[in-house]
Structures are given as structure tokens and as C-alpha cells.
Design a protein around this motif. Structure first.
Motif, PDB file in Angstrom:
ATOM      1  N   ALA A 284       0.856  -1.188   0.000  1.00  0.00           N
ATOM      2  CA  ALA A 284       0.000   0.000   0.000  1.00  0.00           C
ATOM      3  C   ALA A 284       0.885   1.229   0.000  1.00  0.00           C
ATOM      4  N   ASN A 285       0.290   2.354  -0.327  1.00  0.00           N
ATOM      5  CA  ASN A 285       0.957   3.645  -0.217  1.00  0.00           C
ATOM      6  C   ASN A 285       0.184   4.524   0.751  1.00  0.00           C
ATOM      7  N   ASP A 286       0.874   5.461   1.367  1.00  0.00           N
ATOM      8  CA  ASP A 286       0.208   6.400   2.268  1.00  0.00           C
ATOM      9  C   ASP A 286       1.009   7.699   2.315  1.00  0.00           C
ATOM     10  N   LYS A 287       0.554   8.657   1.535  1.00  0.00           N
ATOM     11  CA  LYS A 287       1.134   9.994   1.558  1.00  0.00           C
ATOM     12  C   LYS A 287       0.084  10.967   2.088  1.00  0.00           C
ATOM     13  N   GLY A 288      -0.520  10.559   3.193  1.00  0.00           N
ATOM     14  CA  GLY A 288      -1.609  11.319   3.789  1.00  0.00           C
ATOM     15  C   GLY A 288      -2.933  10.611   3.669  1.00  0.00           C
ATOM     16  N   THR A 289      -3.069   9.775   2.653  1.00  0.00           N
ATOM     17  CA  THR A 289      -4.245   8.920   2.478  1.00  0.00           C
ATOM     18  C   THR A 289      -3.766   7.522   2.115  1.00  0.00           C
ATOM     19  N   TYR A 290      -4.251   6.556   2.843  1.00  0.00           N
ATOM     20  CA  TYR A 290      -3.877   5.161   2.641  1.00  0.00           C
ATOM     21  C   TYR A 290      -4.479   4.643   1.344  1.00  0.00           C
ATOM     22  N   VAL A 414     -19.107   0.010   8.759  1.00  0.00           N
ATOM     23  CA  VAL A 414     -17.744  -0.231   8.289  1.00  0.00           C
ATOM     24  C   VAL A 414     -16.952   1.066   8.417  1.00  0.00           C
ATOM     25  N   LEU A 415     -15.725   0.965   8.895  1.00  0.00           N
ATOM     26  CA  LEU A 415     -14.814   2.103   8.975  1.00  0.00           C
ATOM     27  C   LEU A 415     -13.604   1.796   8.102  1.00  0.00           C
ATOM     28  N   GLU A 416     -13.202   2.773   7.279  1.00  0.00           N
ATOM     29  CA  GLU A 416     -12.086   2.566   6.373  1.00  0.00           C
ATOM     30  C   GLU A 416     -10.998   3.595   6.614  1.00  0.00           C
ATOM     31  N   ARG A 417      -9.786   3.101   6.761  1.00  0.00           N
ATOM     32  CA  ARG A 417      -8.629   3.982   6.952  1.00  0.00           C
ATOM     33  C   ARG A 417      -8.458   4.926   5.770  1.00  0.00           C
ATOM     34  N   GLU A 418      -8.639   4.407   4.546  1.00  0.00           N
ATOM     35  CA  GLU A 418      -8.393   5.245   3.384  1.00  0.00           C
ATOM     36  C   GLU A 418      -9.409   6.381   3.276  1.00  0.00           C
ATOM     37  N   ARG A 419     -10.521   6.272   3.965  1.00  0.00           N
ATOM     38  CA  ARG A 419     -11.529   7.337   3.954  1.00  0.00           C
ATOM     39  C   ARG A 419     -11.514   8.149   5.254  1.00  0.00           C
ATOM     40  N   HIS A 420     -10.515   7.905   6.069  1.00  0.00           N
ATOM     41  CA  HIS A 420     -10.311   8.655   7.310  1.00  0.00           C
ATOM     42  C   HIS A 420     -11.537   8.570   8.216  1.00  0.00           C
ATOM     43  N   GLU A 421     -12.140   7.387   8.287  1.00  0.00           N
ATOM     44  CA  GLU A 421     -13.342   7.183   9.103  1.00  0.00           C
ATOM     45  C   GLU A 421     -12.973   6.589  10.462  1.00  0.00           C
ATOM     46  N   HIS A 422     -13.695   6.995  11.499  1.00  0.00           N
ATOM     47  CA  HIS A 422     -13.391   6.500  12.845  1.00  0.00           C
ATOM     48  C   HIS A 422     -14.635   6.212  13.693  1.00  0.00           C
ATOM     49  N   VAL A 423     -15.787   6.793  13.393  1.00  0.00           N
ATOM     50  CA  VAL A 423     -16.939   6.678  14.290  1.00  0.00           C
ATOM     51  C   VAL A 423     -18.139   6.068  13.570  1.00  0.00           C
ATOM     52  N   VAL A 424     -18.939   5.346  14.351  1.00  0.00           N
ATOM     53  CA  VAL A 424     -20.190   4.792  13.850  1.00  0.00           C
ATOM     54  C   VAL A 424     -21.199   4.771  14.990  1.00  0.00           C
ATOM     55  N   SER A 425     -22.427   5.128  14.698  1.00  0.00           N
ATOM     56  CA  SER A 425     -23.506   5.068  15.685  1.00  0.00           C
ATOM     57  C   SER A 425     -24.139   3.685  15.642  1.00  0.00           C
ATOM     58  N   LEU A 426     -24.508   3.202  16.812  1.00  0.00           N
ATOM     59  CA  LEU A 426     -25.140   1.883  16.871  1.00  0.00           C
ATOM     60  C   LEU A 426     -26.101   1.838  18.049  1.00  0.00           C
ATOM     61  N   THR A 427     -26.931   0.827  18.053  1.00  0.00           N
ATOM     62  CA  THR A 427     -27.855   0.602  19.172  1.00  0.00           C
ATOM     63  C   THR A 427     -27.547  -0.743  19.800  1.00  0.00           C
ATOM     64  N   VAL A 428     -27.198  -0.726  21.076  1.00  0.00           N
ATOM     65  CA  VAL A 428     -26.929  -1.964  21.810  1.00  0.00           C
ATOM     66  C   VAL A 428     -28.277  -2.559  22.203  1.00  0.00           C
ATOM     67  N   PRO A 429     -28.620  -3.765  21.708  1.00  0.00           N
ATOM     68  CA  PRO A 429     -29.982  -4.275  21.904  1.00  0.00           C
ATOM     69  C   PRO A 429     -30.305  -4.674  23.335  1.00  0.00           C
ATOM     70  N   HIS A 430     -29.285  -5.060  24.079  1.00  0.00           N
ATOM     71  CA  HIS A 430     -29.530  -5.485  25.451  1.00  0.00           C
ATOM     72  C   HIS A 430     -28.221  -5.454  26.219  1.00  0.00           C
ATOM     73  N   GLN A 449       7.758   7.458   4.299  1.00  0.00           N
ATOM     74  CA  GLN A 449       7.984   7.542   5.740  1.00  0.00           C
ATOM     75  C   GLN A 449       6.949   6.784   6.570  1.00  0.00           C
ATOM     76  N   ALA A 450       5.870   6.327   5.938  1.00  0.00           N
ATOM     77  CA  ALA A 450       4.793   5.658   6.683  1.00  0.00           C
ATOM     78  C   ALA A 450       4.965   4.145   6.746  1.00  0.00           C
ATOM     79  N   ILE A 451       6.171   3.635   6.491  1.00  0.00           N
ATOM     80  CA  ILE A 451       6.353   2.183   6.406  1.00  0.00           C
ATOM     81  C   ILE A 451       6.303   1.476   7.764  1.00  0.00           C
TER      82      ILE A 451
END
Length: 582
Positions: A284-290, A414-430, A449-451
Motif C-alpha cells: 500500500a501507499n500512504d502519503k496522507g491517504t492510505y 464499516v470504517l475505512e482507513r483510506e476514507r479517514h473514518e473512525h466513528v459509527v452510531s449503533l444501538t446496543v440491543p440489550h 515515511q509511513a512504512i
């Protein structure tokens, strides 16, 4: 086969003038039963040398366990080259880039929290020293000075694009010499990095894809005498998931090759034959975006991923014939292809119900990284119990590289590193519901430098702003699927699942597995891991080498991480590497 010499104006072979016309052919990207086929085709195109990297991460998958078995039998690969009248350039790294997982650096190095790659850090150099001490006894008899075909050995790889520590480069050269490497050493760098990556007393070579006169002039400015050599002529390029399939016309690439040879330079085609990033080996490459790299390493090379001649292959032979002798005889023909219009995968096994047979688990207050689990690739499943029911905000602060989130067994995001995602809302059923995070390693960064690219969950996990503790971290390397409990598929499957089917064939041949209608995952044929697929593209088929098939029954296994329109695959005669940029 002759010993390479370096003079003020070029190379010699046993004292006679010699021009290297080489092509990259990576043994680790080609099924070993096909090595000879690729070499014969290299020879017919006019090459006199082949070039290969040596991936440290494959040859030493665990610290201290250095080997060259099966598909990694490099000594045999070198012997085959000699049998076919081809010289060899070896590029042992330790860092190789190559769009390969982690640039070939073994992930167990990352168990040291602050290790500094590609430096004089004693933890890094000490590991290199141990590796070289085990590797080179298998290879020194292949050097030209001992009657073998290996003409020269590269020190590091495009180091000037990463650093400028001459002492580090000197230490690597000293290690090579201490292990019996007595053929010429060389470095390679892009034109702007030649000064930074150079090592006094060692031949410098340059890497580029165009601007021949400018690039060779940059080399000559840094090295006033000696051979002119382009050690990587980028005649194609690699593809990222979610991008387009990169191509370069045969006419343009051939004209550049002709200009280079007319200038009197030696050349190494990158690539002559790209091959495949089988299994989990793509980088992979990562110059600010994976940006993860696809499974195919076709690279728009002269020889296709399946080893078939392309228009570029014939155009390159025509150019080479203007400057050097080429063999007589008709051109190689494309190999036969297997076509199976439809294979239904009739049985399945849910991944989340199969984890006990896929990997071990460890308990800890915090999630353990893949490296802490001693795992190189694949997935990690993280589980914890949530004691409070109701809506919640999940924050996975750092991870590599893609997280599928489940609560009480149901997928919720789903959270994706390449889209800079970190949070998701959910409902704990019980209260007491299990929160599960399935984290996929999509390939370690191989350049820049990101190796130092750790995988799994690499930072705190928060639920409504509070750090979650008490985790089970389960390694899922997917290197052994024999324990899976398959059952007939009778209804739609929710969540990641393995699908299995059997096809019967008479005669094995190369083919391409089509996964139209599937979403994302991995595929195996007879236990051989073909690699990753993703509807995001550009690649839409996976190359299946003929040697992994057999007459009679053949088993196809697909891990689908999300869902498929229908559990049906097909085998095609042509690859679909996706749309090209016009």
C-alpha cells in the motif's frame, strides 16, 4: 557465464564489452512451475539478464526461521536462469519496496515500539545481520565469481527517496561483503535522489520511466565516469483499489527504450513480467491517504500476468534487435485458457461462528495489534461485552486498515482507513451484548515515511467517549481453512461467510476467476490463496495459474465479507483488470 567488470565507459564481461539488457521477474510472484516458461520468453524477447528482489518477510516469516522452500526456492530459480543462458541481478534489500507488503520488511520487527527502519538502529541492523548470515550461504555459490550467473548485487533500494544516512548504506555493504558477496555492488535511485542514496565507491544507477536524456544526465552529473544504467525502466505501473487500471502504450514505451539503448545505456525493464500478489502479499501507499494495492501485478508488462506475449513484448523485441542479437524462431504463443461458465458454491460457513478453528485468542485490557499477536497478515477479531443497552457512539481512534462493526452478531457499519473514518452510531440491543470488530489488514505501506505500519486496532476504542477495556483479540491469519465446518447453504447469510463449491475439469490450464456480483473478500482454489477481490475495482478477476488446478474435482472457496447477489463464480479466458484512463 562470465564476471562483470566496470570500466570508465561501461560494463565488461570477462574483459569484453557488455551491455546489460535485463528484465525484472520476481520468483515470489510467479508459480514455481512456471518459472522456466517465463525465462524462455525473456530470452526470446532479447534479454540477457533477469533481475529479482528478495523479500525478507517471506524468507524469514518468524524471527530466526530463514528458509527458501517450495515457491521460495531462490537457488533453483537462479540455476534455471543459468540453464537458459540468463545472467541475474539480485536485489536483497533488506527493504525492496516492489509494491510488496511492508516493502519486504518482516512485521515482527514492529514488536519493537520505536524501532527505526532503514537506519543504523541496532535493533534493525542486528536483525538484518542475522538474516543475511542465514540467507547468503544459500546464494554465494550462485555468484559469477564462483561460476554462477549472478553478476551484481544491489545495496538497499531507492534509499535516497527515504534518507541520506551514508553510514547505514556502508554498514549494509559491509554486511554483504562479510557474507561473501564479491561481485560488484550497486545502488539505485530516482534522478533527484541520486546524491542522497549514493555510497562512495559503489556503482550508482538511476530509475525512471521517461525523460531519458535528462535522467541519464542526472546520473552522469553524480557519476562522471562508469556505466550508464537505468536499473528500473518503468514500462508500466501498478494499480490501487478504487482507481483505474494504469496502462502505457507499446509504442510510447518502445520509443523510450530505443532512446535509452541508442544512448548506450544498459537497462533493466521494470517489469518484464509482473506476476501476481498472491494471498495477502500486496502492499500500500500512504502519503496522507492510505491506498491499498490490488492483487494483480500485471503492471502492463511485456509479458502479461498469465505469461502471454503482448504487443509491448513484440515491440520491445524489435527495439532490442536494433541494438543486440536476439534469438531466431517464431514468437511464443499465448497459452491455453480454461473456461467454465458457472460454478455454484453450494455450502458455506459463517466466519464469526468459525473463529475457534481459524486462530487463537488472547485476553487483555486493551486490543492487541496484529504484531503483538505474532501475526503477519489476514484479520483480527476483537470482542468485548457492552453492559448498557441503548444508542451509543463507537470511536475506533486508530486502526489498520478496515473495520467491520457487529453488535450482538449483526453488522452495523464499516470504517475505512483510506476514507479517514473512525466513528459509527449503533444501538446496543440489550445489556451484555457482544461488540465485535473485525479488522482487515489490507497491506502494509511499502514506500515513504509511513512504512512503520502496524495493523489491527492500534489506539483506544471509545464508547460514548469512554475507553472500552477488557478485550479478546483473536488472530485470524486464514492460512489454514481445513477446520471450517461447511454446511449446505439454504438461506441468505448475514455477515462474513466462507462459500465452497466443487468443479470438475479434464485438463488444467490458466484461467481467471470472475466474481461478478460479489462484494469484497478473498478466494482460494484447492487451498491456494489467489488473493483479494473487491467490487470497488478496478480489478474484477483473479488469475488462477494452471499448476494449482488438477484433472477431476477442484475446490473453490470464497470468503465474502459482506454479501453476494448469488453464490456463483465463473472461470474466464481473459482477465478483467478494469477500465483504463483515457
Amino acid at each position: 557465464m562470465g564476471v562483470l567488470g566496470i570500466t570508465d565507459d561501461g560494463f565488461t564481461l570477462d574483459g569484453d564489452p557488455f551491455r546489460m539488457i535485463s528484465g525484472a521477474l520476481h520468483y515470489f510472484r510467479v508459480h514455481p512451475e512456471l518459472w522456466e516458461d517465463r525465462m524462455r520468453k525473456a530470452k526470446w524477447m532479447g534479454l540477457n539478464t533477469i533481475d529479482t528482489y528478495i523479500p525478507w518477510n517471506l524468507h524469514e516469516p518468524q524471527r530466526g526461521a530463514v528458509g527458501a522452500e517450495a515457491g521460495l526456492d531462490l537457488p533453483r530459480f537462479i540455476d534455471l536462469a543459468q540453464e537458459h543462458g540468463l545472467h541475474v541481478l539480485l536485489r536483497p534489500g533488506p527493504y525492496i519496496c516492489a509494491e510488496w507488503d511492508g516493502g519486504g520488511l518482516p512485521p515482527w520487527l514492529l514488536t519493537e515500539p520505536d524501532i527505526r527502519y532503514r537506519s543504523t538502529d541496532p535493533r534493525f541492523l542486528g536483525a538484518v545481520e542475522s538474516y543475511f548470515a542465514a540467507l547468503w550461504p544459500m546464494l554465494v555459490d550462485k555468484l559469477a565469481t564462483r561460476g554462477g550467473p549472478v553478476l551484481a548485487v544491489q545495496v538497499e533500494n531507492e534509499y535516497g527517496a527515504y534518507g541520506d544516512d551514508t553510514e547505514y548504506m556502508r554498514r549494509l555493504a559491509d554486511l554483504l561483503r562479510a557474507n561473501g558477496v564479491d561481485v560488484p555492488l550497486f545502488t539505485c535511485d530516482q534522478p533527484a535522489d541520486l546524491a542522497r542514496g549514493a555510497l562512495p565507491g559503489v556503482l550508482r544507477t538511476v530509475t525512471f520511466g521517461s525523460r531519458v536524456a535528462e535522467s541519464l544526465a542526472a546520473l552522469r552529473a553524480q557519476q562522471p565516469t562508469g556505466p550508464l544504467m537505468c536499473s528500473e525502466f518503468w514500462n508500466g505501473w501498478f494499480d490501487d483499489w478504487g482507481a483505474h487500471h494504469v496502462t502505457r502504450s507499446a509504442e510510447d514505451a518502445a520509443a523510450t527504450l530505443d532512446e535509452m539503448l541508442t544512448a548506450g545505456a544498459s537497462v533493466n525493464l521494470y517489469m518484464f513480467h509482473g506476476g501476481t500478489n498472491f494471498g495477502f502479499t500486496s502492499g500500500a501507499n500512504d502519503k496522507g491517504t492510505y491506498r491499498p494495492i490490488v492483487t494483480s501485478y500485471d503492471y502492463d508488462s511485456p509479458l502479461s500476468e498469465a505469461g502471454d506475449p503482448t504487443p509491448k513484448y513484440l515491440a520491445f523485441r524489435d527495439v532490442i534487435a536494433k541494438h543486440a542479437p536476439v534469438p531466431d524462431g517464431p514468437p511464443p504463443e499465448a497459452g491455453p485458457k480454461l473456461v467454465v461458465p458457472e460454478v455454484t458454491l453450494t455450502s458455506s460457513a459463517l466466519l464469526l461462528d468459525s473463529t475457534d478453528v481459524l486462530g487463537f485468542a488472547k485476553q487483555d485490557a486493551q486490543p492487541l495489534t496484529m504484531e503483538q499477536l505474532g501475526q503477519a497478515s489476514g484479520f483480527v477479531l476483537y470482542e468485548t461485552v457492552v453492559e448498557r443497552a441503548g444508542p451509543a457512539l463507537l470511536d475506533v481512534t486508530a486502526f489498520g486498515d478496515r473495520v467491520q462493526v457487529f453488535i450482538a452478531g449483526q453488522p452495523v457499519g464499516v470504517l475505512e482507513r483510506e476514507r479517514h473514518e473512525h466513528v459509527v452510531s449503533l444501538t446496543v440491543p440489550h445489556a451484555g451484548a457482544v461488540l465485535a470488530l473485525l479488522v482487515e489488514n489490507q497491506g502494509r505501506v511499502d514506500y515513504g515515511q509511513a512504512i512503520h505500519d502496524r495493523k489491527g486496532i492500534t489506539g483506544p476504542v471509545l464508547l460514548d467517549g469512554v475507553v472500552v477495556e477488557d478485550w479478546t483479540s483473536r488472530a485470524l491469519p486464514l492460512d489454514d481453512l481445513t477446520g471450517l465446518r461447511f454446511a449446505p447453504t439454504t438461506a441468505a447469510l448475514v455477515g462474513p461467510a466462507f462459500h465452497r463449491g466443487v468443479m470438475h475439469i479434464d485438463t488444467p490450464a490458466d484461467t481467471f476467476l470472475s466474481l461478478a456480483g460479489w462484494t469484497k473478500g478473498n478466494a482460494w482454489v484447492n487451498g491456494f490463496h489467489l488473493g483479494r477481490y473487491w467490487s470497488r475495482g478496478p480489478q474484477q478477476t483473479l488469475y488462477v495459474p494452471a499448476p494449482v488446478l488438477r484433472p477431476g474435482a477442484n475446490e473453490i472457496t470464497v470468503l465474502e465479507l459482506h454479501s453476494t447477489r448469488s453464490p456463483v463464480v465463473a472461470l474466464r479466458s481473459q482477465p478483467d483488470l478494469g477500465p483504463t484512463e483515457r
